[in-house]
Scaffold this motif. Structure first.
Motif, PDB file in Angstrom:
ATOM      1  N   ASP A 229       0.819  -1.214   0.000  1.00 29.68           N
ATOM      2  CA  ASP A 229       0.000   0.000   0.000  1.00 29.68           C
ATOM      3  C   ASP A 229       0.852   1.263   0.000  1.00 29.68           C
ATOM      4  O   ASP A 229       0.381   2.340  -0.333  1.00 29.68           O
ATOM      5  N   THR A 230       2.083   1.126   0.448  1.00 26.20           N
ATOM      6  CA  THR A 230       2.962   2.288   0.600  1.00 26.20           C
ATOM      7  C   THR A 230       3.803   2.565  -0.650  1.00 26.20           C
ATOM      8  O   THR A 230       4.230   3.703  -0.863  1.00 26.20           O
ATOM      9  N   ALA A 231       4.063   1.520  -1.464  1.00 24.15           N
ATOM     10  CA  ALA A 231       5.137   1.612  -2.477  1.00 24.15           C
ATOM     11  C   ALA A 231       4.930   2.757  -3.469  1.00 24.15           C
ATOM     12  O   ALA A 231       5.890   3.443  -3.841  1.00 24.15           O
ATOM     13  N   PHE A 232       3.685   2.965  -3.883  1.00 26.83           N
ATOM     14  CA  PHE A 232       3.413   3.960  -4.930  1.00 26.83           C
ATOM     15  C   PHE A 232       3.866   5.363  -4.507  1.00 26.83           C
ATOM     16  O   PHE A 232       4.118   6.218  -5.353  1.00 26.83           O
ATOM     17  N   HIS A 233       3.951   5.596  -3.213  1.00 28.69           N
ATOM     18  CA  HIS A 233       4.251   6.954  -2.732  1.00 28.69           C
ATOM     19  C   HIS A 233       5.744   7.230  -2.596  1.00 28.69           C
ATOM     20  O   HIS A 233       6.129   8.314  -2.164  1.00 28.69           O
TER      21      HIS A 233
END
Ligand code: ADP
Length: 404
Positions: free
Chosen positions: A158-162
């Motif tokens: 959930d964090t990777a895109f940011h």
């Protein structure tokens, strides 16, 4: 290409929570080019009286069973039963891989990854960053690894895109050594934002290249500023508590409140965690429900105040993200509330005239894809699909790994 992809097969996408396992099974054909959902379901009420339900893509129920008598040993036996059910349902379609939604990838995981023992250990080491969700994500991967030797498993974060966000978006005003130890803004809902960015690229490429705010409004809500499809800033930060008030989560607070609650009300970490994750947000403010539908139907003033608070903060964040982006070219609503609640979209947009946004209220009431009035910046409703994004990553990773 992974030899498994040369035959049609099934791909299992799992989203494991503390009391539920949500899943979607996709059929993968044409060497991974064709990924289509077959059915979705969930095991809910784990730990009390588990219930299993599955629907096909058109929403027709395929199964609804009480699994209460099997609900004795945590998630592991239920997960094995779930896979057994899938195999019985699809006797001729081999299980190719499992893709997992993993809440936290820390500072290290910037992309989906094929799970190895080393990766699993690293995911486990991130549990302190997401103690409510990461343990379930990790244990689902472990159960599948133990039960299905050799099954490729892919973790999608959930964090990777940011991770593309600049220093100023990622950093809190805390001593630098704390940031270096990981006390920084990570952001969440990344798979949803990535899906929306791809949909924009496919459907309105000229908009996708620009400055877009996506409002992912569900039980958990956040917003993200995209520039040319990359995350520039987002409202959730170190944890999924920051940002707008949510179903039961508080959203951003003055940190002085926490010191006050600890000192004056004797609250410890567990009590604060419960207050901020379970008792706050729409539920806490209304005292009625965390469900937006219930609040919109209620004529009690507390319900209206809770909805007003939510819409006000969402609008304020759209203003802030527009500043981070250096302007705004389009707004997108997605997730449960964003996709389905015309009154919330209308109230949020009523604050945004100064940005050049006016809704076509009829189009908004109908839930059209494009809901802006003539002369307004474009406003879209785009249904999100995190499960598809995970399936896509899983197939891509299986292709790449074996091409390398
Ligand atoms: P989660 O964060 O759990 O994935 P969802 O994206 O499914 O949540 O969104 C759940 C929220 O969507 C609930 O607050 C629910 O009330 C709201 N919702 C769903 N349908 C509607 C609707 N027609 N009108 C208003 N709110 C809705």
């Amino acid at each position: 290409m992974d030899p498994r992809l040369s035959h049609d097969g099934a791909l299992l996408v799992l989203n494991s929570g503390s009391s539920s396992i949500k899943f979607t099974v996709f059929q993968v054909a044409d060497a991974g080019k064709d990924i289509s959902p077959l059915f979705s379901g969930q095991v809910t009420g784990i730990g009390t009286a588990a219930e299993f339900s599955v629907k096909d893509v058109s929403g027709v129920s395929l199964a609804r069973e009480s699994w209460a008598e099997r609900d004795t040993g945590g998630v592991a036996p239920l997960l094995r039963d779930l896979i057994a059910w899938i195999r019985t349902r699809l006797p001729d379609l081999p299980l190719l891989a499992a893709g997992h939604r993993v809440v936290h990838g820390g500072a290290g995981f910037h992309h989906p990854v094929r799970v190895t023992n080393r990766v699993l250990d690293e995911l486990e080491s991130l549990i302190p960053l997401a103690p409510l969700h990461q343990p379930q994500n990790v244990s689902a991967i472990r159960v599948l690894a133990e039960s299905f030797d050799g099954l490729p498993q892919i973790a999608c974060f959930d964090t990777a895109f940011h991770h593309s966000q600049p220093f100023v978006a990622k950093t809190y005003g805390l001593p630098r050594q704390l940031s270096e130890k990981g006390v920084q803004r990570y952001g969440f809902h990344g798979l949803s934002y990535e899906f929306i960015a791809q949909r924009l690229r496919e459907t309105v490429p000229e908009v996708a290249e620009g400055r877009v705010v996506v409002a992912h409004l569900g039980n958990g809500s956040s917003l993200c500023g995209l520039k040319d499809g990359r995350s520039i800033d987002t409202t959730m930060g170190f944890s999924a508590l920051e940002g707008v008030p949510m179903g039961t989560r508080s959203g951003s607070l003055d940190p002085g409140i926490l010191i006050y609650l600890m000192r004056e009300m004797g609250m410890d970490a567990d009590a604060l965690e419960h207050l901020l994750y379970q008792e706050s947000g729409l539920l806490g403010v209304s005292g009625i429900s965390n469900d937006m539908r219930v609040l919109l139907e209620s004529d009690r003033p507390e319900a209206k105040e809770a909805v007003d608070l939510f819409c006000y903060h969402v609008a304020k964040e759209i203003g802030g993200l527009s500043c981070a982006l250096g302007g705004l070219d389009a707004l997108v609503f997605t997730a449960g509330i964003g996709e389905h609640s015309a009154p919330v979209r209308s109230r949020v947009c009523s604050y945004l005239r100064f940005l050049g946004i006016t809704l076509d209220e009829d189009a908004n009431d109908r839930g059209d894809t494009a809901i802006a009035a003539d002369g307004s910046l474009p406003v879209y409703i785009i249904p999100t699909n995190e499960e598809f994004m995970i399936a896509r990553h899983a197939v891509d990773l299986m292709n790449l790994r074996n091409a390398a």
